[in-house]
Design an enzyme around this catalytic site. Structure first.
Site, short mmCIF file in Angstrom:
data_model
loop_
_atom_site.label_atom_id
_atom_site.label_comp_id
_atom_site.label_asym_id
_atom_site.label_seq_id
_atom_site.Cartn_x
_atom_site.Cartn_y
_atom_site.Cartn_z
N ALA A 11 0.89 -1.12 0.28
CA ALA A 11 -0.23 0.06 -0.32
C ALA A 11 0.76 1.36 -0.10
CB ALA A 11 -0.66 -0.40 1.22
N GLY A 12 1.81 1.50 -1.21
CA GLY A 12 2.17 2.51 -0.93
C GLY A 12 1.54 3.08 -2.47
N TYR A 13 2.90 3.52 -3.11
CA TYR A 13 2.46 5.26 -3.87
C TYR A 13 0.89 3.99 -5.29
CZ TYR A 13 4.34 8.68 -1.58
OH TYR A 13 5.13 9.62 -1.16
N GLU A 170 18.16 15.61 -0.07
CA GLU A 170 17.36 15.59 0.65
C GLU A 170 17.54 15.33 2.44
OE1 GLU A 170 13.63 14.54 -1.56
OE2 GLU A 170 13.24 15.60 -2.48
N ASP A 301 8.44 0.69 -7.76
CA ASP A 301 10.00 0.45 -7.85
C ASP A 301 10.12 -0.82 -8.11
OD1 ASP A 301 10.17 3.13 -7.33
OD2 ASP A 301 11.77 2.84 -5.71
N ALA A 318 7.43 8.11 -7.36
CA ALA A 318 6.74 8.30 -6.85
C ALA A 318 4.94 8.54 -8.13
CB ALA A 318 6.45 8.94 -5.60
#
Ligand code: FAD
Ligand code: NAD
Length: 404
Positions: A11-13, A170, A301, A318
């Site tokens: 349940a990632g992007y 980042e 990914d 993403a």
């Protein structure tokens, strides 16, 4: 007739975008949608550098999956996937076995250490929300220990970041703001701290616009961050890292914290499926199916697609994972209706790299941006991802509005 089961792993992007779109398009009588994810929450992988530095809390970067799925249509199972048997069409997880008619593999990324000795054991990786919390607490522990120890070991206050790609830069941007705060909190003189980024390639952010890279480096250097460029990390030990500075020249740098941000691979479970892969990424067909497996889609990914204009893979982002989720859902619906599938064509808007919460660099719609404008754009991109999955409510609850 039995309804077909669509099983989505992760349940990632990529996974959430697939499920959210499927639940919009399908009625309860048309399919059983099952979503399996390790945690009851989704975390914003794109904000993990902030949770790792401590500029955001773990709570701020995650939300409950139940908030964005329709429980009438989607059966959410919190479990860890342990095996994928595509021949038998069965997935095993920590809670049992799960069969499917259509499978969507969206299990995301893992840090890649390229077999460099010691890195798996001694370096920390910005891999998920728990790992991010650990990095923050590890750095704080080093600072707290330094402030009470009698014989002070200043190397505790050295933070090495391996890799000056987007993740490394980042994270350094966040450290630039967070470390002065940590110094105050833990009574550490700022001049005792060393933040060093070690990059193998001859430049920071290899391949990115040189003018923007120069801006980023000078902004980070003005916050005390050092760069060692063209010097790959070749080993990690409990005390620090060894870097290669020339043909036969090496330097060992002692450090209390080593964060490895030098690349990603797909989820290791892919390697056990028998599907041909490169570093656990599968070169998918144009409609996102695994070659030779008409009932298996792979997004995010774990999927690899070639950008034919430059004959190189699209970077795992993403932005692409979410767009793939939409196409994957559309293609499953098409198959259920007996219609042809469509090709996935990425719609790339650009990329923005944050340098802390108040600065950034980016190229958006072909236009270069720096400073507050770029930072504003990055926050809008972050908010858009929330909006696309959870609508206005989630965006207002979790979004970044401090610059509006
Ligand atoms: P993920 O988001 O990694 O989701 C995978 C999901 O699967 C997770 O929920 C995980 O818990 C779950 N899972 C994994 N293993 C199992 C298992 N065995 N069982 C059950 N569940 C499992 N990209 C951009 O486009 N823009 C950015 O600004 C950006 N910033 C980034 C910043 C950082 C610090 C990092 C690390 C990456 C960034 N990226 C960015 C890249 C982006 O985060 C990834 O490309 C994206 O997360 C991939 O989405 P995904 O759905 O494939 O996987
Ligand atoms: P990356 O592969 O983009 O960068 C890794 C860096 O580590 C490279 O510069 C590489 O030269 C360096 N490296 C490799 N081996 C090394 C070694 N032995 N010693 C020192 N340096 C070494 O990986 P990433 O930065 O983790 O990014 C992963 C993906 O996530 C990319 O697709 C990226 O675009 C995406 N991402 C996007 C954003 C954004 O859009 N803001 C932010 C973070 C990540």
């Amino acid at each position: 007739m039995k309804r077909p089961t669509i099983l989505v792993l992760g349940a990632g992007y990529g996974g959430l975008s697939t499920v959210v779109r499927l639940q919009k398009q399908l009625g309860t009588d048309q399919a059983d949608i099952v979503l399996i994810n390790k945690n009851e929450y989704h975390y914003e992988s794109t904000w993990l550098h902030e949770a790792s530095a401590g500029t955001l809390t773990p709570e701020q970067v995650r939300y409950d999956i139940s908030k964005v799925i329709d429980a009438q249509k989607v059966n959410f199972i919190q479990a860890t996937v342990e095996g994928i048997n595509i021949k038998e069409k069965v997935v095993t997880s920590s809670v049992g076995t799960h069969t499917y008619d259509y499978l969507v593999i969206a299990l995301g990324f893992e840090g890649e250490t390229f077999g460099i000795p010691g890195l798996d054991k001694y370096a920390l990786s910005i891999a998920n929300v728990k790992a991010a919390r650990y990095i923050r607490e590890h750095m704080e522990h080093q600072f707290a220990t330094w402030s009470i120890e009698k014989e002070k070991d200043d190397s505790r206050l050295t933070i090495i970041v391996g890799g000056a790609g987007f993740t490394g830069i980042e994270f350094l941007g966040e450290l630039g703001n967070r470390v002065p705060e940590m110094c105050k909190e833990f009574d550490v003189p700022f001049e005792k701290v060393r933040i060093l980024c070690v990059e193998a390639a001859p430049m920071v952010l290899p391949g990115f616009d040189e003018e923007l890279v120069t801006y980023a480096v000078s902004q980070l250097e003005s916050k005390g961050i050092e760069f060692s460029i063209g010097t790959p990390v070749v080993e990690a030990t409990p005390e620090g890292v060894k870097i290669k500075k020339g043909e036969d020249e090496f330097e060992f740098i002692k450090a209390g914290t080593v964060v490895w941000a030098a690349g990603v691979r797909g989820n290791r479970l892919i390697e056990e499926t028998g599907i041909e892969n490169m570093r656990a990424r599968v070169k998918v067909d144009k409609d996102l199916r695994a070659p030779g497996h008409d009932d298996v889609f792979i997004v995010g990914d774990c999927a690899l697609m070639i950008n034919e204009e430059i004959n190189r893979p699209y970077p795992p982002t993403a932005q692409i994972a979410m767009q793939q989720g939409d196409t994957c859902a559309d293609n499953i619906v098409a198959l259920l209706k007996g219609d042809p599938t469509t090709e996935f064509v990425p719609d790339l808007k650009g990329s923005v790299c944050s340098l802390g919460s108040d600065d950034a660099i980016g190229v958006v719609m072909g236009k270069k941006l720096t400073g507050k404008k770029a930072s504003f754009m990055k926050k809008m991109v972050d908010n858009r991802a929330l909006y696309m999955i959870g609508g206005v409510g989630l965006t207002l609850k979790k979004g970044k509005f401090d610059v509006l």
